[in-house]
Design an enzyme around this catalytic site. Structure first.
Site, PDB file in Angstrom:
ATOM      1  N   ASP A 208      32.296  34.520  -3.353  1.00 24.13           N
ATOM      2  CA  ASP A 208      31.711  33.625  -2.349  1.00 24.13           C
ATOM      3  C   ASP A 208      32.754  32.652  -1.804  1.00 24.13           C
ATOM      4  O   ASP A 208      33.685  32.258  -2.504  1.00 24.13           O
ATOM      5  CB  ASP A 208      30.542  32.855  -2.982  1.00 24.13           C
ATOM      6  CG  ASP A 208      29.640  32.229  -1.921  1.00 24.13           C
ATOM      7  OD1 ASP A 208      29.646  32.710  -0.773  1.00 24.13           O
ATOM      8  OD2 ASP A 208      28.941  31.252  -2.244  1.00 24.13           O
TER       9      ASP A 208
ATOM     10  N   HIS B 117      36.420  36.832   5.841  1.00 25.42           N
ATOM     11  CA  HIS B 117      36.041  38.080   5.160  1.00 25.42           C
ATOM     12  C   HIS B 117      37.260  39.002   5.031  1.00 25.42           C
ATOM     13  O   HIS B 117      37.419  39.691   4.027  1.00 25.42           O
ATOM     14  CB  HIS B 117      34.922  38.779   5.922  1.00 25.42           C
ATOM     15  CG  HIS B 117      33.622  38.008   5.911  1.00 25.42           C
ATOM     16  ND1 HIS B 117      33.078  37.482   4.764  1.00 25.42           N
ATOM     17  CD2 HIS B 117      32.765  37.665   6.916  1.00 25.42           C
ATOM     18  CE1 HIS B 117      31.944  36.851   5.045  1.00 25.42           C
ATOM     19  NE2 HIS B 117      31.732  36.948   6.347  1.00 25.42           N
TER      20      HIS B 117
ATOM     21  N   LEU C 296      39.271  52.503 -14.504  1.00 24.24           N
ATOM     22  CA  LEU C 296      38.492  51.321 -14.119  1.00 24.24           C
ATOM     23  C   LEU C 296      37.263  51.766 -13.330  1.00 24.24           C
ATOM     24  O   LEU C 296      37.391  52.480 -12.334  1.00 24.24           O
ATOM     25  CB  LEU C 296      39.352  50.386 -13.240  1.00 24.24           C
ATOM     26  CG  LEU C 296      38.605  49.211 -12.599  1.00 24.24           C
ATOM     27  CD1 LEU C 296      38.108  48.212 -13.641  1.00 24.24           C
ATOM     28  CD2 LEU C 296      39.510  48.475 -11.591  1.00 24.24           C
TER      29      LEU C 296
HETATM   30  C1  IPE Z   1      26.059  35.834  -2.385  1.00 25.14           C
HETATM   31  O1  IPE Z   1      26.601  34.875  -1.545  1.00 25.14           O
HETATM   32  C2  IPE Z   1      26.289  37.209  -1.848  1.00 25.14           C
HETATM   33  C3  IPE Z   1      27.678  37.675  -1.825  1.00 25.14           C
HETATM   34  C4  IPE Z   1      28.735  37.018  -2.221  1.00 25.14           C
HETATM   35  C5  IPE Z   1      27.869  39.004  -1.336  1.00 25.14           C
HETATM   36  P1  IPE Z   1      25.722  34.123  -0.445  1.00 25.14           P
HETATM   37  O2  IPE Z   1      26.661  33.256   0.293  1.00 25.14           O
HETATM   38  O3  IPE Z   1      24.936  35.109   0.348  1.00 25.14           O
HETATM   39  O4  IPE Z   1      24.727  33.289  -1.361  1.00 25.14           O
HETATM   40  P2  IPE Z   1      23.892  31.956  -1.023  1.00 25.14           P
HETATM   41  O5  IPE Z   1      23.211  32.173   0.286  1.00 25.14           O
HETATM   42  O6  IPE Z   1      24.875  30.830  -0.959  1.00 25.14           O
HETATM   43  O7  IPE Z   1      22.957  31.788  -2.174  1.00 25.14           O
HETATM   44  C1  IPE Z   2      30.765  35.681   0.706  1.00 22.53           C
HETATM   45  O1  IPE Z   2      31.271  34.664   1.488  1.00 22.53           O
HETATM   46  C2  IPE Z   2      30.815  37.020   1.397  1.00 22.53           C
HETATM   47  C3  IPE Z   2      29.515  37.526   1.855  1.00 22.53           C
HETATM   48  C4  IPE Z   2      28.366  36.982   1.580  1.00 22.53           C
HETATM   49  C5  IPE Z   2      29.531  38.717   2.661  1.00 22.53           C
HETATM   50  P1  IPE Z   2      30.344  33.837   2.493  1.00 22.53           P
HETATM   51  O2  IPE Z   2      30.361  34.528   3.806  1.00 22.53           O
HETATM   52  O3  IPE Z   2      29.009  33.635   1.900  1.00 22.53           O
HETATM   53  O4  IPE Z   2      31.139  32.491   2.583  1.00 22.53           O
HETATM   54  P2  IPE Z   2      30.519  31.029   2.619  1.00 22.53           P
HETATM   55  O5  IPE Z   2      29.692  30.864   1.399  1.00 22.53           O
HETATM   56  O6  IPE Z   2      29.725  30.922   3.878  1.00 22.53           O
HETATM   57  O7  IPE Z   2      31.721  30.129   2.615  1.00 22.53           O
HETATM   58 MG    MG Z   3      28.256  32.155   0.703  1.00 26.61          MG
END
Ligand code: IPE
Ligand code: IPE
Ligand code: MG
Length: 263
Positions: free
Chosen positions: A30, A47, A141
């Site tokens: 995240d 990303h 792995l």
């Molecule tokens: C969880 O992150 C999903 C992934 C990292 C793929 P999110 O950014 O979607 O989670 P919330 O919305 O903060 O709970």
């Molecule tokens: C996690 O990073 C990746 C996905 C959920 C695809 P985020 O896109 O949720 O990044 P933040 O949390 O908004 O910084």
């Molecule tokens: Mg996020």
């Protein structure tokens, strides 16, 4: 391959206490969006940087002899993000698969995808399928990508399978227990994660592996996913090694077991 991974789906019984290296790591990657926003760049740039961090993480696991890595790449709920972010993520996903699978196959990585695959466009579903077939013989792995994955959906699907077996007369309702449900969950052939890592500072599970994380050690960091490197991952491993996993037992029981095992 380690003994731990040779025994499918077994619940560890205190045998990976203090000082141990996790055999299965599960990560919520995240913070990509915030990483980009801090640089005044579009979220998709975050990303893309996140995909580079995935490579570093896989290299780290290969170097440390970790047997399984499960990465949360896209949740069931992430489909509801703005459509340009979702389509950008799909393009990134295709690009990463096309670019990296040869090398991963060469390194002995077995790739699998968990989640609601039917929600993806055909091109991605075909790539997932061919990647799984191509790397099925590898065992160095196990790299599991959770994409369009939700822990609640996983549990609901497993329950549905059990219900169908009852309806077909192949299973009695009395036979439904934690073992029966476990065997229908995603990753049933691997031991559950020993260590869970979430980057990006949020202290929640966000519908990741709800069932499989029952006794997993949890580790959270403020570091955003694109900034993750071997030093950070090593600090998670060090924290894990310092923990005592008790699985509901007392500390004395665990120490007695460990003492009995010592040479
Ligand atoms: C969880 O992150 C999903 C992934 C990292 C793929 P999110 O950014 O979607 O989670 P919330 O919305 O903060 O709970
Ligand atoms: C996690 O990073 C990746 C996905 C959920 C695809 P985020 O896109 O949720 O990044 P933040 O949390 O908004 O910084
Ligand atoms: Mg996020």
């Amino acid at each position: 391959m380690t003994d731990a991974l040779a025994a499918p789906g077994t619940i560890p019984s205190g045998d990976r206490a203090s000082g141990a290296v996790p055999q299965h790591i599960a990560i919520i990657m995240d913070g990509n969006g915030r990483w980009a926003q801090a640089r005044h760049r579009p979220r998709l740039i975050g990303h893309r940087a996140g995909a580079r961090a995935v490579k570093r993480c896989v290299e780290f696991c290969l170097q440390r002899g970790i047997g399984a890595l499960t990465l949360f790449a896209f949740s069931s709920e992430n489909w509801d993000r703005p459509s340009d972010e979702v389509s950008g993520l799909m393009r990134l996903f295709i690009g990463a698969l096309d670019r990296e699978v040869d090398e991963l196959a060469r390194l002995g990585v077995r790739l699998r995808f968990i989640g609601e695959r039917e929600r993806f466009p055909t091109g991605i579903r075909e790539r997932m399928h061919s990647t799984e077939i191509r790397t099925a013989g590898n065992a160095r792995l196990h790299l599991n990508i959770a994409a369009s994955y939700g822990g609640q959906q996983d549990i609901a699907r497993a329950a549905r399978e059990l219900a169908s077996e009852v309806a077909a007369g192949r299973l009695q309702p009395e036979q439904i227990d934690a073992t029966a449900l476990s065997s229908r969950m995603a990753l049933a052939d691997l031991p559950p994660p020993d260590l869970f890592i979430r980057t990006g500072g949020e202290l929640r599970i966000s519908n990741f592996l709800l069932w499989q994380l029952a006794y997993t050690e949890l580790w959270f960091t403020e570091v955003l996913w694109p900034d993750v490197d071997a030093v950070l991952l090593q600090s998670a491993l060090d924290a894990y090694a310092a923990r005592e996993r008790r699985f509901g037992l007392t500390s004395e029981q665990i120490q007695a077991k460990d003492g009995a095992k010592a040479p």
